[in-house]
Every structure is written in C-alpha cells, then in structure tokens.
Design a protein around this motif. Sequence first.
Motif, PDB file in Angstrom:
ATOM      1  N   ILE A  30       0.848  -1.203   0.037  1.00  0.00           N
ATOM      2  CA  ILE A  30       0.064   0.040   0.113  1.00  0.00           C
ATOM      3  C   ILE A  30       0.958   1.209  -0.035  1.00  0.00           C
ATOM      4  O   ILE A  30       1.811   1.222   0.743  1.00  0.00           O
ATOM      5  CB  ILE A  30      -0.977  -0.069   1.140  1.00  0.00           C
ATOM      6  N   LYS A  31       0.532   2.227  -0.715  1.00  0.00           N
ATOM      7  CA  LYS A  31       1.475   3.394  -0.932  1.00  0.00           C
ATOM      8  C   LYS A  31       0.454   4.582  -0.554  1.00  0.00           C
ATOM      9  O   LYS A  31      -0.646   4.767  -1.256  1.00  0.00           O
ATOM     10  CB  LYS A  31       1.789   3.545  -2.288  1.00  0.00           C
ATOM     11  N   PHE A  32       0.854   5.416   0.404  1.00  0.00           N
ATOM     12  CA  PHE A  32       0.182   6.687   0.778  1.00  0.00           C
ATOM     13  C   PHE A  32       0.817   7.852   0.387  1.00  0.00           C
ATOM     14  O   PHE A  32       2.221   8.090   0.562  1.00  0.00           O
ATOM     15  CB  PHE A  32       0.066   6.811   2.365  1.00  0.00           C
ATOM     16  N   ASN A  33       0.408   8.459  -0.789  1.00  0.00           N
ATOM     17  CA  ASN A  33       0.916   9.721  -1.227  1.00  0.00           C
ATOM     18  C   ASN A  33       0.490  10.985  -0.549  1.00  0.00           C
ATOM     19  O   ASN A  33      -0.681  10.914  -0.069  1.00  0.00           O
ATOM     20  CB  ASN A  33       0.487   9.896  -2.762  1.00  0.00           C
ATOM     21  N   VAL A  34       1.490  11.884  -0.477  1.00  0.00           N
ATOM     22  CA  VAL A  34       1.087  13.383  -0.064  1.00  0.00           C
ATOM     23  C   VAL A  34       1.580  14.345  -0.854  1.00  0.00           C
ATOM     24  O   VAL A  34       2.328  14.244  -1.925  1.00  0.00           O
ATOM     25  CB  VAL A  34       2.033  13.654   1.322  1.00  0.00           C
ATOM     26  N   ASN A  35       1.042  15.596  -0.694  1.00  0.00           N
ATOM     27  CA  ASN A  35       1.370  16.637  -1.692  1.00  0.00           C
ATOM     28  C   ASN A  35       2.838  17.494  -1.237  1.00  0.00           C
ATOM     29  O   ASN A  35       3.440  17.070  -0.183  1.00  0.00           O
ATOM     30  CB  ASN A  35       0.332  17.771  -1.686  1.00  0.00           C
ATOM     31  N   GLU A  36       3.232  18.474  -1.797  1.00  0.00           N
ATOM     32  CA  GLU A  36       4.340  19.090  -1.333  1.00  0.00           C
ATOM     33  C   GLU A  36       4.218  19.752   0.195  1.00  0.00           C
ATOM     34  O   GLU A  36       5.447  20.041   0.614  1.00  0.00           O
ATOM     35  CB  GLU A  36       4.821  20.435  -2.338  1.00  0.00           C
ATOM     36  N   ASN A  37       3.256  19.977   0.589  1.00  0.00           N
ATOM     37  CA  ASN A  37       2.900  20.402   2.027  1.00  0.00           C
ATOM     38  C   ASN A  37       2.806  19.234   3.038  1.00  0.00           C
ATOM     39  O   ASN A  37       2.282  19.436   4.009  1.00  0.00           O
ATOM     40  CB  ASN A  37       1.754  21.509   2.275  1.00  0.00           C
ATOM     41  N   ASN A  38       3.035  17.937   2.612  1.00  0.00           N
ATOM     42  CA  ASN A  38       2.826  16.908   3.493  1.00  0.00           C
ATOM     43  C   ASN A  38       1.527  16.541   3.766  1.00  0.00           C
ATOM     44  O   ASN A  38       1.129  15.913   4.773  1.00  0.00           O
ATOM     45  CB  ASN A  38       3.861  16.781   4.499  1.00  0.00           C
ATOM     46  N   GLN A  39       0.512  17.103   2.824  1.00  0.00           N
ATOM     47  CA  GLN A  39      -0.876  16.626   3.266  1.00  0.00           C
ATOM     48  C   GLN A  39      -1.281  15.574   2.512  1.00  0.00           C
ATOM     49  O   GLN A  39      -0.984  15.553   1.446  1.00  0.00           O
ATOM     50  CB  GLN A  39      -1.818  17.886   2.703  1.00  0.00           C
ATOM     51  N   PRO A  40      -2.307  14.675   2.877  1.00  0.00           N
ATOM     52  CA  PRO A  40      -2.596  13.490   2.286  1.00  0.00           C
ATOM     53  C   PRO A  40      -3.372  13.726   0.955  1.00  0.00           C
ATOM     54  O   PRO A  40      -3.890  14.450   0.654  1.00  0.00           O
ATOM     55  CB  PRO A  40      -3.601  12.665   3.314  1.00  0.00           C
ATOM     56  N   THR A  41      -3.071  12.887  -0.096  1.00  0.00           N
ATOM     57  CA  THR A  41      -3.390  12.913  -1.418  1.00  0.00           C
ATOM     58  C   THR A  41      -4.236  11.589  -1.732  1.00  0.00           C
ATOM     59  O   THR A  41      -5.199  11.156  -1.244  1.00  0.00           O
ATOM     60  CB  THR A  41      -2.743  13.430  -2.487  1.00  0.00           C
ATOM     61  N   THR A  42      -3.515  10.868  -2.296  1.00  0.00           N
ATOM     62  CA  THR A  42      -4.128   9.427  -2.807  1.00  0.00           C
ATOM     63  C   THR A  42      -3.265   8.392  -2.235  1.00  0.00           C
ATOM     64  O   THR A  42      -2.330   8.365  -1.677  1.00  0.00           O
ATOM     65  CB  THR A  42      -3.896   9.297  -4.273  1.00  0.00           C
ATOM     66  N   TYR A  43      -4.021   7.171  -2.219  1.00  0.00           N
ATOM     67  CA  TYR A  43      -3.580   5.941  -1.850  1.00  0.00           C
ATOM     68  C   TYR A  43      -3.649   4.652  -2.770  1.00  0.00           C
ATOM     69  O   TYR A  43      -4.671   4.983  -3.781  1.00  0.00           O
ATOM     70  CB  TYR A  43      -4.124   5.544  -0.477  1.00  0.00           C
ATOM     71  N   GLU A  44      -2.931   3.715  -2.984  1.00  0.00           N
ATOM     72  CA  GLU A  44      -3.050   2.653  -3.901  1.00  0.00           C
ATOM     73  C   GLU A  44      -2.394   1.314  -3.378  1.00  0.00           C
ATOM     74  O   GLU A  44      -1.474   1.362  -2.703  1.00  0.00           O
ATOM     75  CB  GLU A  44      -2.498   2.924  -5.115  1.00  0.00           C
ATOM     76  N   VAL A  45      -3.624   0.296  -3.573  1.00  0.00           N
ATOM     77  CA  VAL A  45      -2.917  -0.984  -2.823  1.00  0.00           C
ATOM     78  C   VAL A  45      -2.572  -1.602  -4.324  1.00  0.00           C
ATOM     79  O   VAL A  45      -3.335  -1.742  -5.116  1.00  0.00           O
ATOM     80  CB  VAL A  45      -4.067  -1.674  -2.372  1.00  0.00           C
ATOM     81  N   THR A  46      -1.446  -2.420  -4.226  1.00  0.00           N
ATOM     82  CA  THR A  46      -0.928  -2.943  -5.250  1.00  0.00           C
ATOM     83  C   THR A  46      -0.742  -4.492  -4.949  1.00  0.00           C
ATOM     84  O   THR A  46      -0.533  -4.868  -3.720  1.00  0.00           O
ATOM     85  CB  THR A  46       0.393  -2.588  -6.012  1.00  0.00           C
ATOM     86  N   GLY A  47      -0.465  -5.572  -5.926  1.00  0.00           N
ATOM     87  CA  GLY A  47      -0.199  -7.126  -5.537  1.00  0.00           C
ATOM     88  C   GLY A  47      -1.801  -7.417  -5.996  1.00  0.00           C
ATOM     89  O   GLY A  47      -2.634  -7.122  -6.099  1.00  0.00           O
ATOM     90  N   ASN A  48      -1.597  -8.790  -6.465  1.00  0.00           N
ATOM     91  CA  ASN A  48      -3.052  -9.614  -6.973  1.00  0.00           C
ATOM     92  C   ASN A  48      -3.553 -10.224  -5.597  1.00  0.00           C
ATOM     93  O   ASN A  48      -3.360 -11.214  -5.214  1.00  0.00           O
ATOM     94  CB  ASN A  48      -2.485 -10.568  -7.808  1.00  0.00           C
ATOM     95  N   VAL A  49      -4.243  -9.310  -4.926  1.00  0.00           N
ATOM     96  CA  VAL A  49      -4.717  -9.552  -3.710  1.00  0.00           C
ATOM     97  C   VAL A  49      -6.453  -9.382  -3.771  1.00  0.00           C
ATOM     98  O   VAL A  49      -6.837  -8.531  -4.365  1.00  0.00           O
ATOM     99  CB  VAL A  49      -4.178  -8.724  -2.387  1.00  0.00           C
ATOM    100  N   PRO A  50      -7.038 -10.366  -2.894  1.00  0.00           N
ATOM    101  CA  PRO A  50      -8.746 -10.015  -2.769  1.00  0.00           C
ATOM    102  C   PRO A  50      -8.826  -8.851  -1.931  1.00  0.00           C
ATOM    103  O   PRO A  50      -8.035  -8.729  -0.745  1.00  0.00           O
ATOM    104  CB  PRO A  50      -9.195 -11.013  -1.944  1.00  0.00           C
ATOM    105  N   PRO A  51      -9.537  -7.837  -2.374  1.00  0.00           N
ATOM    106  CA  PRO A  51      -9.561  -6.408  -1.765  1.00  0.00           C
ATOM    107  C   PRO A  51     -10.428  -6.814  -0.440  1.00  0.00           C
ATOM    108  O   PRO A  51     -11.457  -7.391  -0.472  1.00  0.00           O
ATOM    109  CB  PRO A  51     -10.481  -5.602  -2.663  1.00  0.00           C
TER     110      PRO A  51
END
Length: 172
Positions: free
Chosen positions: A76-97
């Motif tokens: 799982i990847k948690f992304n932030v903007n240039e001000n360290n504020q949360p933006t998007t997330y993404e789960v990768t891998g062939n896993v049941p959600p």
Amino acid sequence: MRCKIIYLLAMISLLAVGCNEADDGHHVDPITLNEKIQGEWGLMNLKMVDEVAKAAKTEPSEQDLSTLFNYDNFRIKFNVNENNQPTTYEVTGNVPPLFALNGYWSLSSDFQQANGEAVRIYLYSDAEKTMKTDELRLASVPGSNEEMELHLVRVSGGIAFVSYKFKLNAIN
C-alpha cells in the motif's frame, strides 16, 4: 600551576562563547503522522480476527492470512502533496480487496492522541473527500523501526464481527 590557569582561562572563554549565542526564536515544525505514514509499505503479517469468537473466548479466534490468497505480495502506498498533506493511496499486488484498492485518504488527527485513542485513516473515493469508503485504525505508529500496524474493523448493528490486522514495514 601554570597549566591550571591556562585550563581555567580556556574554560571561561568557552563559556563566554556559549553565552553569546542568540536565540532567534526559529523552531522546526513537529513531524506529523502524514509524514510518517507517507510512502510505500509492504505486508509483514495479516491476521483476521473473529471478534465474536474472541469476545466469547472461543478458539480459534484468529487466522493468519499472510501467505494465503496472494497477500504476501500486498503493498500500500500513501501519497502526500508538497505540504505533506494526504492525497491518494493505492494498493498493489494480486490480492482480494478488503477495502477499495485506490482512492484518497486523510487522517482524523495530524498527531497521536494524548488520550490513547487510535488515529483513523479515512479512505475516500473522491478527491473532495466527501464519499468515505472505509477507515483504518492506526494501531502502531511508524518510528525508528519503520513499521506500522493498521486495523480494519467490520461492524454490523454497532457490533464488531471481524477485524483485519495489517503489520507493515516501509519499502522506501
């Protein structure tokens, strides 16, 4: 005696230099949970807990899912903007959600709670963060060991019936 005088003069000069430093009031902002959580995390362990069986003290109440259903390649990847504020997330891998595999995120608080209550990671389907899809409980905050634990709790009629405990380590 001469060495003692030289030593004494050296100590006095060091103290005088230390006293001349001006405190300009500049400080560093505290590190937020956003900064600690951001980045990519790999799964170390995933447990499913039957909360009803656990409450009734019935065994088994836990099942290790780490190596089942391809969860061993969960990321799982948690992304932030240039001000360290949360933006998007993404789960990768062939896993049941267990929750939406991508979207937007925010925290219930930028810092750990003094009352011991878990900080929540809210997951959203829209960039405006108005359509909440799930929430994760931050059970263990990343620190020097770069590990984090998240709990996903499923509730029906106000009663928790199953939870998932993700133990993660930093990939980046």
